[in-house]
Motif scaffolding. Structure first.
Motif, PDB file in Angstrom:
ATOM      1  N   PHE A  85      28.826  20.808  64.021  1.00 49.60           N
ATOM      2  CA  PHE A  85      28.068  21.992  63.638  1.00 49.60           C
ATOM      3  C   PHE A  85      26.712  22.036  64.342  1.00 49.60           C
ATOM      4  O   PHE A  85      26.147  23.110  64.544  1.00 49.60           O
ATOM      5  N   GLY A  86      26.173  20.879  64.722  1.00 50.73           N
ATOM      6  CA  GLY A  86      24.865  20.827  65.365  1.00 50.73           C
ATOM      7  C   GLY A  86      24.909  20.959  66.875  1.00 50.73           C
ATOM      8  O   GLY A  86      23.860  20.965  67.518  1.00 50.73           O
ATOM      9  N   GLN A  87      26.095  21.065  67.457  1.00 52.73           N
ATOM     10  CA  GLN A  87      26.216  21.071  68.913  1.00 52.73           C
ATOM     11  C   GLN A  87      25.874  22.417  69.542  1.00 52.73           C
ATOM     12  O   GLN A  87      25.247  22.469  70.593  1.00 52.73           O
ATOM     13  N   GLY A  88      26.329  23.518  68.909  1.00 48.42           N
ATOM     14  CA  GLY A  88      26.210  24.838  69.521  1.00 48.42           C
ATOM     15  C   GLY A  88      24.968  25.596  69.099  1.00 48.42           C
ATOM     16  O   GLY A  88      24.357  25.326  68.054  1.00 48.42           O
ATOM     17  N   ILE A  89      24.609  26.600  69.899  1.00 49.12           N
ATOM     18  CA  ILE A  89      23.438  27.425  69.626  1.00 49.12           C
ATOM     19  C   ILE A  89      23.723  28.421  68.507  1.00 49.12           C
ATOM     20  O   ILE A  89      22.861  28.716  67.682  1.00 49.12           O
ATOM     21  N   ILE A  90      24.955  28.919  68.465  1.00 44.85           N
ATOM     22  CA  ILE A  90      25.345  29.923  67.472  1.00 44.85           C
ATOM     23  C   ILE A  90      26.230  29.257  66.432  1.00 44.85           C
ATOM     24  O   ILE A  90      27.208  28.586  66.771  1.00 44.85           O
ATOM     25  N   ALA A  91      25.905  29.456  65.170  1.00 42.92           N
ATOM     26  CA  ALA A  91      26.637  28.816  64.081  1.00 42.92           C
ATOM     27  C   ALA A  91      27.234  29.862  63.146  1.00 42.92           C
ATOM     28  O   ALA A  91      26.626  30.908  62.904  1.00 42.92           O
ATOM     29  N   VAL A  92      28.420  29.544  62.628  1.00 40.16           N
ATOM     30  CA  VAL A  92      29.117  30.436  61.702  1.00 40.16           C
ATOM     31  C   VAL A  92      29.722  29.584  60.591  1.00 40.16           C
ATOM     32  O   VAL A  92      30.232  28.489  60.839  1.00 40.16           O
ATOM     33  N   ALA A  93      29.666  30.108  59.372  1.00 41.83           N
ATOM     34  CA  ALA A  93      30.305  29.445  58.237  1.00 41.83           C
ATOM     35  C   ALA A  93      31.007  30.495  57.388  1.00 41.83           C
ATOM     36  O   ALA A  93      30.566  31.644  57.302  1.00 41.83           O
ATOM     37  N   GLY A  94      32.130  30.106  56.799  1.00 39.61           N
ATOM     38  CA  GLY A  94      32.882  30.995  55.917  1.00 39.61           C
ATOM     39  C   GLY A  94      33.755  30.153  55.009  1.00 39.61           C
ATOM     40  O   GLY A  94      33.836  28.935  55.178  1.00 39.61           O
ATOM     41  N   ASP A  95      34.410  30.790  54.047  1.00 44.73           N
ATOM     42  CA  ASP A  95      35.265  29.990  53.172  1.00 44.73           C
ATOM     43  C   ASP A  95      36.587  30.690  52.895  1.00 44.73           C
ATOM     44  O   ASP A  95      36.710  31.915  53.014  1.00 44.73           O
ATOM     45  N   ILE A  96      37.599  29.885  52.567  1.00 44.90           N
ATOM     46  CA  ILE A  96      38.930  30.392  52.236  1.00 44.90           C
ATOM     47  C   ILE A  96      38.959  30.689  50.742  1.00 44.90           C
ATOM     48  O   ILE A  96      38.698  29.807  49.921  1.00 44.90           O
ATOM     49  N   GLN A  97      39.275  31.926  50.402  1.00 41.30           N
ATOM     50  CA  GLN A  97      39.255  32.338  49.003  1.00 41.30           C
ATOM     51  C   GLN A  97      40.360  31.647  48.201  1.00 41.30           C
ATOM     52  O   GLN A  97      41.519  31.693  48.557  1.00 41.30           O
ATOM     53  N   GLU A  98      39.948  30.986  47.122  1.00 43.14           N
ATOM     54  CA  GLU A  98      40.876  30.384  46.164  1.00 43.14           C
ATOM     55  C   GLU A  98      42.017  29.639  46.871  1.00 43.14           C
ATOM     56  O   GLU A  98      43.189  29.887  46.616  1.00 43.14           O
TER      57      GLU A  98
END
Length: 662
Positions: free
Chosen positions: A92-105
């Motif tokens: 997660f610390g490698q790239g300039i642009i970061a994205v996070a999301g989650d799988i519902q239930e």
């Protein structure tokens, strides 16, 4: 339930939601009357997360026992399929642009076979006690079952594998950048991020999952991924803890693109948090265990609290007894200083230079006293250099006395293991890895050609050489060893990115010609675990070595050198402070001896005996040596020691034994 109407309302709502979504179904009387060997009834209860008091979650207790049997005892846990949390964060610390999301239930989307649903029965009749009890069965996986994490991960990865040829980047994101149900990933450009995330959404949906609630440090990308959804979550909690009342904290601020530290101690009295009373040993341990720091970024700060706990163990303090009075001031000083962590943040991305860097180096520093290691990435592009702390680890030295060289060896092992962890957890190209130690003994052990070590040393040197080569190990002076900050009992630390703990030692920001140069000899004669006077004399004799008896002046020079080496290994920090004319911390074993350095570099006692002018200066200011050192035992010279091994006694040079040093 009758005492809390809101709790009842929320509980009924959750059960109805399970039935409405098909996660549970009511059994008819005929089905409920059938009892098989695999029939099992689950206990269930509600849990309210302290962070989300309005959200109630129903827990089905698969660990609850009846006649010493539980559902989990009949299930196989399965192999650990989930990615390591630390590895996910490294990437997660490698790239300039970061994205996070989650799988519902996620767990609830995995259907259980009909013949196995009978093992997930539960009873329910709502809030009306006059109504008959009804029997239900969960048709989907429950959170408390031992096999649920493995099964859910298997389904997710098995489905993703079908798309390996068509969407390889999306498959990699689903399989290797997802921690349980959280997608945590970084990129070097917006186009790659947008394409990969959309592929991941398509792959996930093919298994009946929904990847949603995207957040990013690029707000345009975030809005694009969420479509019309508005998800105002500037600070994202990436922590995964199963215990509802144990709130740790690793937060990502998407606005500043930095990690923040928010710690809440729900089970600790406010009187302790406000320094109105001292914590007990149990409460102090609870505070330390509540500090969520998976990278060890705060290892230089938390080590002091670990020292306090170790001091309580040494004094045999009971669990519910408060800290001793002599530790009270140190605890207050540390705790008040620790509050500054609330306003501290550290950048998520190691460096924006990584995509176009000329070289990327990994530098790992190790040190003893405690066993500690810290790893830094040095990224260089043309004349620009960026150094970032990647991770660190520190542990207290064992209560049982261990020699300083062996502690240094254990620290070197820790550094090697961190190197392996970092190599497995990162996808960036690392051009070289360098290990730094201020122990000449360790450097020479690693480089030695003749392996005549004792088993303890031999086994650990073998492990070191399995993952590293001798030319990767370099020596540096103690004052330049940044990890020394994570081995000292200093209650006050600076929470600032420009401090050398977070930005690395100054020499790493300069060219390699300015790096520390070694002043030690690479000789197999120094590779033995116990150094003798004759070996040390090699450094002071002429190049034309000769055999024969040793003279008294040669023995004196050798033993002076031995004593200085022992003092340097045992009291590095104290010597550094004395040279700077700085006061010693009260926790130091030499605090009451008021030590000073003489012209020859000896650490000597300075006290009231100075007034005895009838005595020689060597008697008024004896040298200080650690009790546990083998050299000390030789210098003290027991009665059975031959006369030639008693030069100090003949010269009238007393020795003060540091009995508190272990």
């Amino acid at each position: 339930m009758r005492r809390d109407s809101q709790f009842v309302k929320s509980y009924i709502h959750e059960i109805d939601k399970y039935v409405h979504k098909g996660y549970a179904r009511e059994l008819c009387a005929e089905e409920a009357s059938i009892v098989k060997p695999t029939t099992w009834y689950l206990l269930h209860f509600g849990v309210v997360n302290a962070r989300k008091p309005d959200n109630l979650r129903i827990v089905f207790d698969a660990a609850a026992k009846a006649s010493d049997v539980s559902l989990n005892s009949a299930l196989l846990k399965g192999p650990v399929k989930a990615q390591s949390l630390v590895n996910i964060f490294f990437k997660f610390g490698q790239g300039i642009i970061a994205v996070a999301g989650d799988i519902q239930e996620m767990f609830s989307q995995v259907r259980i076979r009909v013949e196995d649903q009978d093992s997930q029965r539960f009873l329910w009749r709502g809030d009306d006690s006059s109504q008959p009890i009804r029997t239900y069965a969960m048709t989907s996986m429950i959170f408390g079952a031992a096999c649920s994490p493995c099964c859910a991960e298997y389904v997710k990865n098995k489905n993703a594998a079908r798309f390996a040829d068509q969407m390889p980047k999306g498959v990699d994101a689903v399989q290797n950048k997802t921690y349980v149900d959280d997608l945590v990933i970084s990129f070097n450009n917006v186009e790659d991020a947008n394409k990969t995330i959309r592929e991941a959404v398509e792959i996930i949906s093919a298994a009946g999952f929904q990847l949603r609630k995207f957040v990013s440090n690029r707000k345009v990308l975030e809005a694009n991924l969420n479509g019309s959804s508005n998800v105002p979550r500037p600070v994202i909690n990436l922590e995964r803890q199963a215990t509802a009342d144990k709130i740790l904290g690793m937060f990502w601020n998407t606005t500043t693109d930095a990690f923040e530290f928010h710690f809440k101690f729900f089970n600790i009295s406010n009187d302790i948090l406000q320094c109105k009373r001292l914590p007990t040993k149990r409460e102090l341990l609870g505070i330390v265990m509540s500090i969520y720091d998976p990278f060890g970024l705060l290892a230089n700060v938390t080590i002091f609290a670990k020292f306090l706990i170790q001091a309580l163990w040494k004094q045999s303090i009971a669990w519910d007894d408060e800290l001793a009075n002599h530790l009270a001031a140190q605890w207050e000083s540390w705790w008040l200083n620790f509050q500054a962590v609330k306003t501290f943040s550290i950048p998520r991305c190691y460096s924006s230079l990584i995509p176009s860097a000329d070289s990327i180096q990994l530098h790992i520093f190790v040190d003893a006293s405690t066993q500690a290691s810290a790893a830094y990435l040095r990224v260089k592009k043309e004349e620009a250099v960026k150094v970032a702390l990647v991770c660190a680890k520190s542990t207290c030295a064992p209560l049982k006395a261990v020699t300083v060289p062996r502690l240094e060896l254990q620290a070197a092992i820790l550094g090697c293991r961190i190197k392996t962890l970092l190599e497995e957890g990162h996808e960036i190209r690392i051009d070289s890895t360098t290990f730094w130690s201020d122990s000449q003994t360790i450097i020479l052990w690693v480089r030695a050609h003749a392996r005549t070590f004792k088993p303890f040393v031999a086994h650990r040197i073998a492990e070191i050489l399995t993952s590293t080569s001798p030319d990767q190990w370099r020596w540096l002076p103690t004052m330049l060893n940044v990890v020394d900050e994570a081995t000292r009992a200093m209650p006050i630390h600076e929470f600032a990115l420009h401090s050398r703990w977070f930005s690395g030692p100054e020499f790493l920001h300069q060219g390699e010609e300015w790096w520390p140069r070694e002043t030690i000899l690479t000789s197999d004669e120094y590779s033995n675990e116990e150094i003798t006077s004759r070996h040390l004399l090699v450094r002071y004799r002429s190049e034309d070595r000769y055999d024969g008896e040793l003279h008294a002046d040669e023995l004196a020079v050798a033993e002076n050198c031995l004593c200085r080496l022992v003092q340097k290994e045992a009291y590095q920090h104290e010597i550094s402070l004395v040279r700077k004319k700085s006061p010693l911390p009260k926790i130091s074993s030499l605090y009451q001896l008021t030590p000073h350095l003489d012209e020859e570099g000896f650490l000597r006692v300075c006290g009231r005996i100075d007034a005895a002018y009838c005595l020689p200066i060597s008697a008024r200011r004896p040298i200080i040596l650690p009790t546990k050192s083998h050299v000390t035992r030789l210098v003290v010279a027991p009665e059975n020691t031959p006369p030639e091994r008693q030069p100090y006694e003949e010269r009238g040079t007393p020795t003060v034994l540091d009995t508190r040093n272990t």
